[in-house]
Each structure stands twice: as structure tokens, then as C-alpha cells.
Design a protein around this motif. Structure first.
Motif, short mmCIF file in Angstrom:
data_model
loop_
_atom_site.label_atom_id
_atom_site.label_comp_id
_atom_site.label_asym_id
_atom_site.label_seq_id
_atom_site.Cartn_x
_atom_site.Cartn_y
_atom_site.Cartn_z
N ALA A 285 7.58 -9.97 -2.42
CA ALA A 285 8.24 -11.17 -1.88
C ALA A 285 7.56 -11.63 -0.59
O ALA A 285 7.36 -12.84 -0.39
CB ALA A 285 9.72 -10.89 -1.65
N LEU A 286 7.22 -10.69 0.29
CA LEU A 286 6.55 -11.07 1.54
C LEU A 286 5.19 -11.70 1.28
O LEU A 286 4.83 -12.73 1.87
CB LEU A 286 6.39 -9.86 2.45
N VAL A 287 4.40 -11.09 0.40
CA VAL A 287 3.07 -11.63 0.10
C VAL A 287 3.20 -12.99 -0.58
O VAL A 287 2.47 -13.94 -0.25
CB VAL A 287 2.27 -10.64 -0.77
N ILE B 33 0.84 -1.20 0.00
CA ILE B 33 0.00 0.00 0.00
C ILE B 33 0.88 1.25 0.00
O ILE B 33 0.64 2.19 -0.76
CB ILE B 33 -0.97 -0.01 1.20
N TRP B 34 1.91 1.25 0.84
CA TRP B 34 2.82 2.40 0.88
C TRP B 34 3.56 2.57 -0.44
O TRP B 34 3.76 3.70 -0.90
CB TRP B 34 3.81 2.28 2.04
N SER B 35 3.97 1.48 -1.05
CA SER B 35 4.68 1.63 -2.32
C SER B 35 3.72 2.11 -3.42
O SER B 35 4.11 2.90 -4.27
CB SER B 35 5.38 0.34 -2.72
N LEU C 174 11.05 -1.29 -2.38
CA LEU C 174 9.89 -1.44 -1.50
C LEU C 174 8.82 -2.33 -2.15
O LEU C 174 8.26 -3.22 -1.50
CB LEU C 174 9.31 -0.07 -1.17
N SER C 175 8.57 -2.13 -3.43
CA SER C 175 7.56 -2.93 -4.13
C SER C 175 7.98 -4.39 -4.24
O SER C 175 7.17 -5.30 -4.02
CB SER C 175 7.32 -2.37 -5.53
N LEU C 176 9.25 -4.63 -4.56
CA LEU C 176 9.72 -6.01 -4.66
C LEU C 176 9.72 -6.70 -3.30
O LEU C 176 9.39 -7.89 -3.20
CB LEU C 176 11.13 -6.05 -5.28
#
Length: 169
Positions: free
Chosen positions: A65-67, A22-24, A59-61
Motif C-alpha cells: 500500500a505504501l509503495v 524487504i523485511w516481509s 506487513l506485506s500488504l
């Protein structure tokens, strides 16, 4: 000591990745709307857009990766403990109430002023958090909350009004 199985829960990874995502997304939207970043007057130099692109890409990557890892773990591995959602509700109630009261506090400053709204906000949260952790008798907590409110709001008022010269509204 925190339960180590909860820190590696895949739902936590999905939640953290979603938050970062969301932040990215907000960052990409802001960067795309800032036309001064995308001017071509810098020649071969990438200009001021380079840093936002690098940071937002990382930040997006990271969010992706976390999701992806959290989703993979949910699909491949069975959950290790039960009651995740009830404990999530129990542990997020205080932060959600704090955010809601912070929004109400900002609005209250406009209507009743800094001193009354800050005093109520500080007193309620000092008393509530003191009561939650069980430090002392209720009478002691009451007087500690009053003292903390007077000291905190008084110092902020003194510093901003008399030392810095910034009016508080």
C-alpha cells in the motif's frame, strides 16, 4: 520543527514501503524454510504457522500500500519541493556512517577485545555527535567524550563481568 511537506513526500512512502517489503520478504523466506511451522500434526488447529502468516500478510500488504500510494502520487501529482535527494544525502550520512562503524566495531571486538574497541567506538561517536550539535567548546567536548566513554564502557564491563558473570569478548 520538521517541514510537513517532507513527511508526506511520496518518495518517503516508497522508501518506507520498500523497507517494509524487504523485511516481509525476509520473514516469508524464513517462515517457508522453517519446516516445523508447516507440519500437519495439529489437526484442525492451524498450529504455530498462523501468527507468522497473519503478521507477514499485514506487513506485506502495508508495504504494498505504501509503495502503491507513493507511486500514484509521483505519477499524478507534481513534487512540491526541490532538493529532495540532496537533503536525503545530508540527513542519511550520519546513520550510514554509524552502521558502517558498528560493523567495524563488531569485527574489532574479535581482534582487539571489548575494552579497546568499545572505548574507541564510544569516544568517537560521543565526540562526533557532540561536535555535530555544537554543544560546548572542543576542549569541553573532548573531556565529556572521555568521561562518557569511561562511564559507559566501565559500567557495561562491571555489570557483565562482576554482576552477571558473562565474559565479554
Amino acid at each position: 520543527m520538521p517541514d510537513p511537506s517532507r513527511s508526506h513526500d511520496p518518495r518517503n512512502q516508497i522508501a518506507a514501503g520498500s523497507f517494509l517489503g524487504i523485511w516481509s520478504a525476509i520473514g516469508w523466506w524464513s517462515a517457508a524454510r522453517t519446516t516445523s511451522l508447516w507440519t500437519v500434526e495439529y489437526g484442525a488447529d492451524p498450529g504455530p504457522v498462523l501468527l507468522p502468516i497473519l503478521v507477514l500478510t499485514i506487513l506485506s500488504l502495508g508495504a504494498l500500500a505504501l509503495v502503491a500510494e507513493g507511486t500514484r502520487q509521483i505519477l499524478v501529482e507534481p513534487p512540491t519541493h526541490k532538493g529532495y535527494w540532496s537533503s536525503l544525502r545530508r540527513y542519511t550520512l550520519t546513520p550510514v556512517l554509524f552502521i558502517a562503524s558498528l560493523l567495524a566495531y563488531v569485527i574489532a571486538i574479535e581482534f582487539i577485545g571489548f575494552i579497546p574497541s568499545s572505548s574507541v567506538f564510544a569516544f568517537v561517536w560521543i565526540a562526533a555527535l557532540g561536535f555535530k550539535i555544537g554543544e560546548g567548546a572542543p576542549r569541553t567536548l573532548f573531556f565529556m567524550a572521555i568521561a562518557g566513554t569511561l562511564i559507559g564502557v566501565g559500567l557495561i564491563y562491571f555489570v557483565f563481568i562482576y554482576l552477571i558473570g558473562v565474559p565479554l569478548r
